[in-house]
Design a protein around this motif. Structure first.
Motif, PDB file in Angstrom:
ATOM      1  N   ILE A   1      44.307  30.328 -44.438  1.00 54.93           N
ATOM      2  CA  ILE A   1      43.244  30.362 -43.422  1.00 54.93           C
ATOM      3  C   ILE A   1      43.268  29.057 -42.644  1.00 54.93           C
ATOM      4  CG2 ILE A   1      40.747  30.101 -43.145  1.00 54.93           C
ATOM      5  CD1 ILE A   1      40.247  32.383 -44.856  1.00 54.93           C
ATOM      6  N   LYS A   2      43.112  29.177 -41.346  1.00 55.94           N
ATOM      7  CA  LYS A   2      42.819  28.023 -40.498  1.00 55.94           C
ATOM      8  C   LYS A   2      41.637  28.412 -39.621  1.00 55.94           C
ATOM      9  CE  LYS A   2      44.640  24.833 -37.082  1.00 55.94           C
ATOM     10  NZ  LYS A   2      45.749  24.484 -36.178  1.00 55.94           N
ATOM     11  N   ALA A   3      40.641  27.551 -39.543  1.00 51.67           N
ATOM     12  CA  ALA A   3      39.397  27.913 -38.855  1.00 51.67           C
ATOM     13  C   ALA A   3      38.994  26.826 -37.877  1.00 51.67           C
ATOM     14  CB  ALA A   3      38.276  28.145 -39.869  1.00 51.67           C
ATOM     15  N   GLU A   4      38.333  27.254 -36.829  1.00 52.19           N
ATOM     16  CA  GLU A   4      37.701  26.351 -35.872  1.00 52.19           C
ATOM     17  C   GLU A   4      36.258  26.825 -35.690  1.00 52.19           C
ATOM     18  OE1 GLU A   4      39.963  26.480 -32.319  1.00 52.19           O
ATOM     19  OE2 GLU A   4      41.639  25.322 -33.134  1.00 52.19           O
ATOM     20  N   TRP A   5      35.323  25.858 -35.655  1.00 49.26           N
ATOM     21  CA  TRP A   5      33.903  26.201 -35.557  1.00 49.26           C
ATOM     22  C   TRP A   5      33.292  25.424 -34.400  1.00 49.26           C
ATOM     23  CZ3 TRP A   5      32.856  30.008 -38.932  1.00 49.26           C
ATOM     24  CH2 TRP A   5      33.703  30.124 -40.047  1.00 49.26           C
ATOM     25  N   ARG A   6      32.567  26.128 -33.564  1.00 48.17           N
ATOM     26  CA  ARG A   6      31.877  25.494 -32.438  1.00 48.17           C
ATOM     27  C   ARG A   6      30.522  26.171 -32.276  1.00 48.17           C
ATOM     28  NH1 ARG A   6      32.938  22.389 -27.959  1.00 48.17           N
ATOM     29  NH2 ARG A   6      35.105  22.163 -28.608  1.00 48.17           N
ATOM     30  N   ALA A   7      29.468  25.377 -32.531  1.00 46.82           N
ATOM     31  CA  ALA A   7      28.104  25.902 -32.460  1.00 46.82           C
ATOM     32  C   ALA A   7      28.007  27.139 -33.367  1.00 46.82           C
ATOM     33  CB  ALA A   7      27.708  26.203 -31.020  1.00 46.82           C
ATOM     34  N   HIS A   8      27.537  28.282 -32.845  1.00 45.71           N
ATOM     35  CA  HIS A   8      27.381  29.467 -33.700  1.00 45.71           C
ATOM     36  C   HIS A   8      28.580  30.400 -33.621  1.00 45.71           C
ATOM     37  CE1 HIS A   8      25.937  30.643 -29.708  1.00 45.71           C
ATOM     38  NE2 HIS A   8      26.103  31.906 -30.040  1.00 45.71           N
ATOM     39  N   HIS A   9      29.661  29.928 -33.027  1.00 48.01           N
ATOM     40  CA  HIS A   9      30.884  30.722 -32.944  1.00 48.01           C
ATOM     41  C   HIS A   9      31.946  30.144 -33.889  1.00 48.01           C
ATOM     42  CE1 HIS A   9      29.810  33.261 -29.466  1.00 48.01           C
ATOM     43  NE2 HIS A   9      29.126  32.202 -29.051  1.00 48.01           N
ATOM     44  N   GLY A  10      32.747  31.019 -34.440  1.00 40.92           N
ATOM     45  CA  GLY A  10      33.856  30.603 -35.277  1.00 40.92           C
ATOM     46  C   GLY A  10      35.083  31.457 -35.012  1.00 40.92           C
ATOM     47  N   ARG A  11      36.231  30.846 -35.156  1.00 40.49           N
ATOM     48  CA  ARG A  11      37.493  31.581 -35.013  1.00 40.49           C
ATOM     49  C   ARG A  11      38.370  31.233 -36.218  1.00 40.49           C
ATOM     50  NH1 ARG A  11      41.068  34.010 -31.442  1.00 40.49           N
ATOM     51  NH2 ARG A  11      43.264  33.496 -31.755  1.00 40.49           N
ATOM     52  N   LEU A  12      38.636  32.246 -37.031  1.00 35.19           N
ATOM     53  CA  LEU A  12      39.516  32.075 -38.185  1.00 35.19           C
ATOM     54  C   LEU A  12      40.828  32.790 -37.904  1.00 35.19           C
ATOM     55  CD1 LEU A  12      36.409  32.383 -39.322  1.00 35.19           C
ATOM     56  CD2 LEU A  12      37.534  32.309 -41.539  1.00 35.19           C
ATOM     57  N   VAL A  13      41.898  32.238 -38.409  1.00 34.93           N
ATOM     58  CA  VAL A  13      43.202  32.897 -38.336  1.00 34.93           C
ATOM     59  C   VAL A  13      43.686  33.106 -39.765  1.00 34.93           C
ATOM     60  CG1 VAL A  13      45.565  32.797 -37.506  1.00 34.93           C
ATOM     61  CG2 VAL A  13      43.725  31.817 -36.129  1.00 34.93           C
ATOM     62  N   LEU A  14      43.937  34.373 -40.116  1.00 38.14           N
ATOM     63  CA  LEU A  14      44.487  34.697 -41.429  1.00 38.14           C
ATOM     64  C   LEU A  14      46.007  34.684 -41.330  1.00 38.14           C
ATOM     65  CD1 LEU A  14      42.185  37.689 -42.467  1.00 38.14           C
ATOM     66  CD2 LEU A  14      41.892  35.274 -42.991  1.00 38.14           C
ATOM     67  N   PHE A  15      46.655  33.905 -42.157  1.00 35.81           N
ATOM     68  CA  PHE A  15      48.108  33.835 -42.194  1.00 35.81           C
ATOM     69  C   PHE A  15      48.579  34.643 -43.409  1.00 35.81           C
ATOM     70  CE2 PHE A  15      46.719  30.212 -39.849  1.00 35.81           C
ATOM     71  CZ  PHE A  15      47.687  30.011 -38.877  1.00 35.81           C
ATOM     72  N   LEU A  16      49.182  35.799 -43.158  1.00 35.70           N
ATOM     73  CA  LEU A  16      49.665  36.666 -44.229  1.00 35.70           C
ATOM     74  C   LEU A  16      51.161  36.456 -44.363  1.00 35.70           C
ATOM     75  CD1 LEU A  16      47.755  39.912 -43.134  1.00 35.70           C
ATOM     76  CD2 LEU A  16      46.927  38.017 -44.546  1.00 35.70           C
ATOM     77  N   GLY A  17      51.579  35.844 -45.456  1.00 35.17           N
ATOM     78  CA  GLY A  17      52.985  35.495 -45.638  1.00 35.17           C
ATOM     79  C   GLY A  17      53.621  36.278 -46.764  1.00 35.17           C
ATOM     80  N   ASN A  18      54.681  37.007 -46.448  1.00 36.93           N
ATOM     81  CA  ASN A  18      55.458  37.743 -47.452  1.00 36.93           C
ATOM     82  C   ASN A  18      56.469  36.782 -48.062  1.00 36.93           C
ATOM     83  OD1 ASN A  18      57.044  39.441 -48.960  1.00 36.93           O
ATOM     84  ND2 ASN A  18      57.493  40.878 -47.317  1.00 36.93           N
ATOM     85  N   LYS A  19      56.370  36.537 -49.366  1.00 35.90           N
ATOM     86  CA  LYS A  19      57.209  35.552 -50.032  1.00 35.90           C
ATOM     87  C   LYS A  19      58.524  36.123 -50.535  1.00 35.90           C
ATOM     88  CE  LYS A  19      54.888  33.265 -53.146  1.00 35.90           C
ATOM     89  NZ  LYS A  19      53.950  32.980 -54.231  1.00 35.90           N
ATOM     90  N   ASN A  20      58.752  37.421 -50.389  1.00 39.70           N
ATOM     91  CA  ASN A  20      59.887  38.060 -51.020  1.00 39.70           C
ATOM     92  C   ASN A  20      60.864  38.601 -49.990  1.00 39.70           C
ATOM     93  OD1 ASN A  20      59.274  38.381 -54.175  1.00 39.70           O
ATOM     94  ND2 ASN A  20      57.368  38.425 -53.022  1.00 39.70           N
ATOM     95  N   THR A  21      61.950  39.175 -50.514  1.00 40.85           N
ATOM     96  CA  THR A  21      63.021  39.684 -49.654  1.00 40.85           C
ATOM     97  C   THR A  21      62.888  41.171 -49.385  1.00 40.85           C
ATOM     98  OG1 THR A  21      64.357  39.949 -51.638  1.00 40.85           O
ATOM     99  CG2 THR A  21      64.635  37.919 -50.385  1.00 40.85           C
TER     100      THR A  21
END
Length: 948
Positions: free
Chosen positions: A773-793
């Motif tokens: 997760i990486k998030a940014e917060w400003r006042a009552h708004h928030g933006r999160l980015v979910l990073f879904l990483g496949n570790k396998n082949t």
């Protein structure tokens, strides 16, 4: 293919070549395909020779680019032929026409295996070549053990063992989870003792692939690699056929040094000393000669040696020698050698204490900036940008400005951006920075992005001493007859805000300033006109009481644009006209712009995001990423040698004011909680990088561990983790008992609590997937980015993500793909709006399927109440009157917490800071009391002051 007795094929090829156009060729091919199809239907009447001939024709037609959707069975059947000519055709055509998932390949597995374990070396080579070319999963499962035995067999000829090593390498790269290489360290060590250089080279390629995934298992191979490199460098017992232009097996030297770069360090002093002696010999023995082929081979060895020297963090003397050698390269006439010299010198910048040595070649690098080859010019620009610091920034930026006038259009945008960044980072004074940016706009206005002139406006706004100088400077540029529109924008803005500071200077009266700006109005586009209208309104405001003639001129302009088709221009004209009639009240309405909050430079962030530099792709950085843990660890990037990142001296910073950005540190004593492998530890806070989670999996992902930490029964992976006090009574989902066979890595509850205090990190991890997760917060708004990483082949399928928001949050998740490709990462933005105060927690219901494992987890999201807090400093005069005005619940609450361990006052202050409450020392006369303040934001309450 034109073999003896195959005249029919030769005639067909000749006919194709004699076709005068593509249409004739297509007709001839269609006719021949029809003939081949007819003959195959009557297969019982075909002799082995005829079948071989028609299969050759199919391959030739396929090579011409036409689809061949029949005859595959006939090609596969030739593999089982007893004679070499038919078997050869079967193997070659099958390798070309069929992919690894074709059903017909299953029919040939037994035949291929019989050829591999047989005693006919020619058949063994054919089979190994086909298996290596196709590399399918079924081939790997069925044939990998036999290929391994063949590689280790002492009774096989070197030719067969060499092909076996390359075949096994291909199978391992394609299916590392299928090919069993456990306990192969001793076998690889044995293979590195091989005297035949062909087998040794192939085995070294296999070793590179193995150590890239798990270097710890192959420590015993490290001394053997050094010994092999020493043997090659000293030209000891090297056959003539493996000597290329007097260089002993350059391919093996490169592969050996590449394998050594996967090991983090070399502890044994004797091994280390031997290796440095070999590297010294390579550095001393490499020079530029007239023979191009010899140059190519020797330079391939040299540049890999340079990468190894940087990886080992050699002594400064050897580093100096490397830079001096590269300095010779960038001065030769051959463009390819100059390019390689500049590229590798750029890589050397990643090593500490080398930058001063590289500066000695600054004049030659600047000369390369004017090279006829644009690739060399780009390399020189990257190198100048990387080597710039406070001592040489002025010279480099001036050279870039001088070069800007004659630079190719393809380079001007990048050149302007880098010059602007260097001017900002290393400006000796603010006036010089303004001069540089204005020169950039003047010389390359078409290539100047809005970010550049936005940035100079921010600096001028935040530094009062700079405002008169900037206003006078832009007036000089605006006096020119031909001015770029970007210059008009920045000049109009600065003169509108600060022209009154020019005072009684000649030509700087409000009427004259207005005249200078208004002259440019007919030449600008509709995007610039709003800025000019704002400048006119500001000039009126600063001229109170206004000059009647000037006021009438400006009002006439406002009246003219009140009916403009552009909505923004029309609105500004109407509103400015109405406001300008308010007389002295206009001074308060159109007051000067406030100072901008401190923030990361958009220019620097843009350069970091868009930079595609050869140094960034260097082997050192790639291997350093591969050597890290397979966990998603969010930290600032350090140089390859582990030294702390250099802090630019003299970098410009904005005046510090209360900021709305949520990722700032509000106290130099803050302690952030870092989480790694399920353990919480305290570390000193560091400023976040441009993109902390930009590439979670690195260029090559690493396999997840076979087992994972088993959680306690109170922290099941499938339920909402945490204790009973983690969520209040109005929890939004029930904790259900689930039977996931895949266990998470680390403690999910601790990961969640860590993310409640910081804005980026790992939310969940198991052997197959990693969710960051990486998030940014400003006042009552928030933006999160979910990073879904496949570790396998192998891909993760049936991926589903559902957000279960509480009533006080409005959340919108972007589309999540159904499949995550192997070793890939997808980003899914999540928008959050806080409607009102609440302690309820949002939940991510996430599921996926890997092989036969179906995983379904429910994860709390760190969109908690303290994310919508913004620290604010409150003085004693402001704090206590508001504190006394609070009468009682629900506005004023007090609670005594018992049964907790005593906490030192500094630790308590750090804890409050991590929850976004600003400590105000000295407000309370009792030193054992802490006074804190913050602002809470929600859509219903807007900004609400909170006192603690």
């Amino acid at each position: 293919m034109a073999m003896h007795g195959m005249r029919g094929l030769s005639v067909f090829i000749s006919d194709i070549r004699n076709c005068q156009n593509k249409e004739q060729e297509r007709l001839r091919v269609d006719k021949e395909l029809g003939n081949v199809r007819t003959r195959f239907k009557n297969e019982k009447g075909l002799s082995p020779y005829e079948k071989k001939k028609y299969v050759w024709k199919m391959l030739y037609i396929y090579m011409l680019g036409y689809d061949v959707d029949f005859g595959h069975m006939e090609a596969v059947s030739l593999i089982s032929a007893p004679k070499y000519p038919e078997k050869q055709v079967g193997y070659i055509v099958t390798s070309c026409l069929l992919n690894e998932n074709h059903d017909f390949l299953r029919l040939a597995i037994n035949t291929v295996r019989n050829d591999i374990i047989g005693r006919n070396e020619t058949f063994q080579c054919l089979a190994l070549t086909m298996v290596g070319n196709i590399g399918g999963r079924e081939f790997a499962e069925s044939l990998a053990p036999d290929v391994q035995k063949l590689l280790l067999s002492s009774s096989c000829r070197p030719l067969v063992r060499k092909k076996a090593a390359l075949c096994l390498l291909r199978l391992y790269r394609k299916n590392p989870d299928v090919v069993n290489v456990d306990g192969w360290a001793d076998r690889m060590s044995q293979l590195l003792d091989e005297r035949d250089l062909g087998v040794l080279t192939s085995s070294m390629s296999l070793l590179v692939a193995l150590v890239s995934n798990n270097h710890e298992a192959y420590w015993t191979c490290l001394p053997k690699c050094v010994k092999t490199l020493e043997r090659l460098a000293r030209n000891q017992d090297i056959p003539q056929e493996y000597t290329y232009y007097g260089i002993p097996s350059p391919w093996l030297q490169v592969k050996t040094m590449r394998a050594l770069q996967y090991f983090p360090t070399i502890e044994d002093p004797n091994t280390r000393r031997t290796l440095f002696e070999v590297l010294q010999r390579i550095l001393m023995g490499t020079d530029v000669v007239k023979n191009v082929n010899k140059n190519n081979a020797s330079h391939a060895v040299l540049f890999e040696a340079l990468a190894l020297v940087m990886h080992l963090d050699a002594e400064k003397e050897m580093m100096s020698q490397c830079v001096a050698l590269l300095g010779k390269f960038i001065a030769v006439r051959e463009p390819n050698i100059r390019y390689l010299g500049l590229e590798n010198m750029t890589r050397m910048l990643m090593v500490t204490d080398v930058q001063d040595i590289i500066k000695r070649h600054q004049a030659q690098i600047i000369t390369s900036l004017k090279d006829p080859d644009i690739s060399i010019r780009r390399r020189a620009l990257d190198l100048l940008y990387g080597m710039c610091d406070v001592t040489n920034a002025k010279d480099i930026v001036e050279e870039l400005l001088q070069y800007l006038s004659t630079a190719d259009f393809a380079m001007r945008e990048e050149l302007s951006l880098k010059a602007a960044i260097l001017a900002e980072k290393f400006a000796p004074d603010l006036s010089w920075y303004v001069d540089v940016i204005l020169q950039l706009i003047d010389k390359a206005g078409d290539f100047i992005s809005d970010d550049i002139w936005f940035r100079v406006v921010q600096f001028v706004t935040n530094n009062e001493d700079l405002q008169p100088y900037a206003a006078a400077k832009v007036k000089e540029y605006l006096d020119k007859p031909a001015v770029h529109e970007t210059m008009v924008k920045v000049s109009a803005y600065i003169l509108g805000e600060y022209s009154h500071l020019l005072g009684r200077r000649p030509g700087c009266s409000p009427k004259e300033i207005f005249s200078i700006i208004h002259e440019k109005l007919p030449t600008v586009s509709t995007t610039t006109i709003p800025i000019l209208l704002s400048a006119y309104a500001k000039i009126l405001m600063h001229g109170q009481p206004p000059d009647q003639e000037l006021q009438n001129q400006i009002w006439a302009i406002f009246n003219k644009y009140e009916s403009c088709i552009d909505a923004e221009i029309q609105q500004r004209a109407v509103e400015y006209f109405a406001l300008s009639q308010k007389g002295a009240a206009l001074m308060d309405i159109l007051a000067e712009m406030p100072k901008f909050p401190e923030r990361q430079s958009a220019l620097i962030k843009r350069a970091e995001d868009a930079e595609v530099d050869a140094a960034e792709q260097s082997a050192i950085k790639l291997r350093a990423q591969q050597q890290t843990s397979n966990a998603l660890v969010v930290t600032d990037q350090l140089p390859a040698n582990g030294a702390p990142p250099p802090v630019p001296v003299g970098a410009l910073t904005l005046v510090k004011v209360p900021s709305m950005t949520s990722d700032e540190d509000h106290s130099s004593t803050d302690l952030a909680l870092s989480h790694e492998n399920g353990i919480l530890s305290k570390v000193d806070p560091q400023p976040p990088s441009a993109d902390l989670l930009g590439d979670l999996l690195a260029p090559l992902a690493i396999e997840g561990p076979p087992g994972a930490t088993v959680q306690s029964e109170h922290n099941s992976v499938s339920g909402l983790e945490g204790g009973p006090d983690a969520v209040d009574g109005s929890a939004i989902v029930a904790i259900e008992e689930q039977t996931n066979t895949v266990q998470p890595i680390g403690n999910i509850a601790e990961r969640f609590h860590a993310l409640c205090l910081k804005d980026s990190g790992v939310l969940y991890e198991d052997p197959y997937i990693q969710i960051g997760i990486k998030a940014e917060w400003r006042a009552h708004h928030g933006r999160l980015v979910l990073f879904l990483g496949n570790k396998n082949t192998a891909p993760l399928v049936s991926v589903q993500a559902l957000i279960l928001p509480p009533a006080h949050l409005k959340m919108e998740l972007s589309l999540v793909p159904d499949t995550i490709p192997p070793r890939a990462q997808v980003q899914c933005p999540l928008e959050v709006v806080n409607l009102r105060p609440s302690r309820d927690v949002a939940v991510l219901d996430f599921s996926y399927k890997f092989a036969t494992n179906m995983v379904d987890v429910k994860l709390r999201l760190p969109a908690v109440l303290n994310k919508f807090l913004q620290p604010i400093s409150v003085s004693a005069e402001e704090f206590f009157p508001q504190w006394r005005s609070l009468s009682g619940p629900p506005l004023k609450l007090q609670e005594v917490v018992r049964g907790v361990r005593p906490m030192p006052l500094p630790e308590m202050a750090n804890l409050l800071n991590s929850f976004r409450l600003m400590i105000s020392p000295g407000l309370d006369p009792n030193p054992n009391n802490l006074v804190a303040s913050t602002t809470f934001y929600s859509e219903s309450t807007r900004a609400m002051l909170c006192l603690n």
